[in-house]
Design a protein around this motif. Structure first.
Motif, PDB file in Angstrom:
ATOM      1  N   ALA A  14     -26.484  72.600  43.526  1.00 56.72           N
ATOM      2  CA  ALA A  14     -26.435  71.647  44.169  1.00 56.72           C
ATOM      3  C   ALA A  14     -25.829  70.384  43.790  1.00 56.72           C
ATOM      4  O   ALA A  14     -25.165  69.874  44.667  1.00 56.72           O
ATOM      5  CB  ALA A  14     -28.099  71.137  44.618  1.00 56.72           C
ATOM      6  N   GLY A  15     -25.820  69.989  42.357  1.00 54.77           N
ATOM      7  CA  GLY A  15     -25.109  68.817  42.022  1.00 54.77           C
ATOM      8  C   GLY A  15     -23.663  68.982  42.015  1.00 54.77           C
ATOM      9  O   GLY A  15     -22.873  68.125  42.479  1.00 54.77           O
ATOM     10  N   ALA A  16     -23.134  70.198  41.859  1.00 57.33           N
ATOM     11  CA  ALA A  16     -21.722  70.604  42.145  1.00 57.33           C
ATOM     12  C   ALA A  16     -21.200  70.447  43.195  1.00 57.33           C
ATOM     13  O   ALA A  16     -20.143  69.646  43.583  1.00 57.33           O
ATOM     14  CB  ALA A  16     -21.258  71.656  41.459  1.00 57.33           C
ATOM     15  N   ALA A  17     -21.833  70.963  44.276  1.00 58.42           N
ATOM     16  CA  ALA A  17     -21.406  70.709  45.761  1.00 58.42           C
ATOM     17  C   ALA A  17     -21.556  69.312  46.289  1.00 58.42           C
ATOM     18  O   ALA A  17     -20.717  68.778  46.790  1.00 58.42           O
ATOM     19  CB  ALA A  17     -22.440  71.614  46.540  1.00 58.42           C
ATOM     20  N   ALA A  18     -22.526  68.521  45.585  1.00 57.51           N
ATOM     21  CA  ALA A  18     -22.789  67.202  46.095  1.00 57.51           C
ATOM     22  C   ALA A  18     -21.607  66.387  45.383  1.00 57.51           C
ATOM     23  O   ALA A  18     -21.112  65.407  45.979  1.00 57.51           O
ATOM     24  CB  ALA A  18     -24.242  66.488  45.608  1.00 57.51           C
ATOM     25  N   GLY A  19     -21.376  66.429  44.177  1.00 53.41           N
ATOM     26  CA  GLY A  19     -20.089  65.878  43.534  1.00 53.41           C
ATOM     27  C   GLY A  19     -18.673  66.020  44.196  1.00 53.41           C
ATOM     28  O   GLY A  19     -18.128  64.895  44.385  1.00 53.41           O
ATOM     29  N   ILE A  20     -18.412  67.251  44.626  1.00 54.50           N
ATOM     30  CA  ILE A  20     -17.249  67.461  45.310  1.00 54.50           C
ATOM     31  C   ILE A  20     -17.220  66.968  46.532  1.00 54.50           C
ATOM     32  O   ILE A  20     -16.235  66.307  47.204  1.00 54.50           O
ATOM     33  CB  ILE A  20     -16.970  69.104  45.155  1.00 54.50           C
ATOM     34  CG1 ILE A  20     -16.755  69.550  43.765  1.00 54.50           C
ATOM     35  CG2 ILE A  20     -15.770  69.369  45.968  1.00 54.50           C
ATOM     36  CD1 ILE A  20     -16.424  70.944  43.777  1.00 54.50           C
ATOM     37  N   MET A  21     -18.294  66.967  47.311  1.00 49.01           N
ATOM     38  CA  MET A  21     -18.167  66.619  48.718  1.00 49.01           C
ATOM     39  C   MET A  21     -18.225  64.893  48.776  1.00 49.01           C
ATOM     40  O   MET A  21     -17.325  64.442  49.509  1.00 49.01           O
ATOM     41  CB  MET A  21     -19.397  67.234  49.456  1.00 49.01           C
ATOM     42  CG  MET A  21     -19.701  66.436  50.910  1.00 49.01           C
ATOM     43  SD  MET A  21     -18.538  67.242  51.824  1.00 49.01           S
ATOM     44  CE  MET A  21     -19.341  68.870  52.023  1.00 49.01           C
ATOM     45  N   GLU A  22     -18.971  64.458  47.756  1.00 46.99           N
ATOM     46  CA  GLU A  22     -19.040  62.929  47.634  1.00 46.99           C
ATOM     47  C   GLU A  22     -17.719  62.391  47.508  1.00 46.99           C
ATOM     48  O   GLU A  22     -17.150  61.474  48.257  1.00 46.99           O
ATOM     49  CB  GLU A  22     -19.964  62.485  46.484  1.00 46.99           C
ATOM     50  CG  GLU A  22     -19.754  61.072  46.067  1.00 46.99           C
ATOM     51  CD  GLU A  22     -20.479  60.762  44.928  1.00 46.99           C
ATOM     52  OE1 GLU A  22     -20.220  59.515  44.476  1.00 46.99           O
ATOM     53  OE2 GLU A  22     -21.142  61.766  44.347  1.00 46.99           O
ATOM     54  N   HIS A  23     -17.113  62.690  46.527  1.00 50.02           N
ATOM     55  CA  HIS A  23     -15.528  62.370  46.151  1.00 50.02           C
ATOM     56  C   HIS A  23     -14.291  62.823  46.887  1.00 50.02           C
ATOM     57  O   HIS A  23     -13.707  62.025  47.404  1.00 50.02           O
ATOM     58  CB  HIS A  23     -15.117  62.810  44.610  1.00 50.02           C
ATOM     59  CG  HIS A  23     -15.839  62.266  43.741  1.00 50.02           C
ATOM     60  ND1 HIS A  23     -15.833  60.865  43.109  1.00 50.02           N
ATOM     61  CD2 HIS A  23     -16.752  62.494  42.812  1.00 50.02           C
ATOM     62  CE1 HIS A  23     -16.675  60.472  42.324  1.00 50.02           C
ATOM     63  NE2 HIS A  23     -17.497  61.557  42.028  1.00 50.02           N
ATOM     64  N   SER A  24     -14.576  63.688  47.639  1.00 47.55           N
ATOM     65  CA  SER A  24     -13.561  64.284  48.677  1.00 47.55           C
ATOM     66  C   SER A  24     -13.638  63.383  50.190  1.00 47.55           C
ATOM     67  O   SER A  24     -12.607  62.988  50.211  1.00 47.55           O
ATOM     68  CB  SER A  24     -13.845  65.668  49.221  1.00 47.55           C
ATOM     69  OG  SER A  24     -13.840  66.430  48.016  1.00 47.55           O
TER      70      SER A  24
END
Length: 327
Positions: free
Chosen positions: A22-32
């Protein structure tokens, strides 16, 4: 009966994996999603700008970059961010949840535990993200001579050594420890107000994340300016130093070139970046946590157990388990 919300108390066998994914998905989505705004922020924090890159405001900077350099230039350094954000945020959220649970036992309203958990998670996050941030910001500055992130990374190692990737690490921590502590405490406080039952509530997650990001961004803005300087080293030719090392040197350099107001250049861009990006990060994280939680609730007959609050007995929340048929 049970006194815990199953959405908050994930199955012990799956907690770490769930939080990391969940954290990895959130981080990539946030920065993208917000990456172009991050590029504008970096440009606005430049101490000695080229006349063609002397931006007056967020909109002025975005307009000039797109008009004279093309929309594609707002995405320079994106691959460095993508490589670092996934693992960095995976460890960040997993560590946060583990420490929070250890200190508070999932007790709501324990803001000290939330703050300590956020600070601890930051140490791991920044250790992974700092090198990616150095490459990203050197690609983002006006007139960058680097054509790819890999070329940039190799050039840094060859000319400055591996230590250059961590020149801003101490400043990053000094900024991010209070930033994350403020963010987590604000987020949890907002959740206490908007979503006291701690159920999956997208609107409350997004609003809480946005407010938390804005508050933390404003408080830590001067440190972000110093971090950008340490990463880009763009004023060294005017300071008679080979490299600017350390937070004290960064503060002196910023003040020398821009005065007190220099510590808040790009504040509008940073707030505009942090509000939606933090809202996106928390919303995506909570969504994936909710999704994975319910997957683990699915029984062998194809039923999904949904916990439904039915009342309160002696101060204890009571939930009924309602099976939902899935095909």
């Amino acid at each position: 009966m049970e006194d815990d919300n199953p959405y908050e108390s994930l199955p012990p066998s799956s907690t770490v994996t769930t939080h990391m994914l969940a954290g990895a998905a959130a981080g990539i989505m946030e920065h993208s999603v917000m990456y172009p705004v991050d590029c504008v922020k970096t440009r606005m924090q430049t101490l000695v700008p080229d006349p063609k890159a002397d931006y007056r405001s967020l909109l002025d900077a975005a307009n000039k970059i797109i008009r004279y350099e093309g929309l594609r230039n707002t995405m320079r350094g994106f691959s460095a961010m993508a490589v670092g954000a996934g693992p960095a945020h995976a460890m960040y959220f997993a560590c946060y949840e583990a420490v929070k649970k250890r200190l508070s036992g999932n007790q709501q309203g324990n803001h000290l535990a939330n703050g300590i958990a956020g600070c601890t998670a930051t140490l791991l996050h920044d250790a992974v993200m700092n090198p990616a941030d150095v490459v990203k910001q050197r690609m983002q500055v006006f007139g960058s001579s680097y054509t790819t992130c890999l070329q940039c990374a190799r050039s840094i190692v060859r000319k400055e050594g591996v230590w250059a990737f961590y020149r801003s690490y101490s400043t990053q921590l000094v900024m991010n420890v209070p930033f994350q502590a403020i963010q987590f405490v604000t987020y949890e406080a907002m959740q206490d107000f908007l979503n006291n039952e701690r159920g999956y509530n997208p609107s409350s997650h997004m609003l809480s994340g946005g407010v938390a990001g804005a508050v933390a961004a404003i408080v830590t803005m001067p440190l972000d300016v110093c971090k950008t300087l340490l990463n880009t080293q763009e004023a060294c030719a005017r300071t008679h130093l080979s490299y600017i090392n350390g937070m004290a040197a960064a503060f002196r350099t910023v003040f020398e070139f821009r005065g007190f107001q220099g510590f808040f250049r790009g504040l509008q861009a940073r707030v505009v970046y942090q509000m939606p990006s933090t809202a996106i990060s928390w919303s995506v994280y909570e969504f994936f946590k909710f999704l994975m939680t319910h997957r683990h609730s699915k029984d062998d007959c194809g039923y999904l157990s949904a916990s439904v609050p039915v009342g309160n007995v002696n101060g204890v929340n009571v939930h009924a388990v309602s099976p939902l048929r899935t095909e």
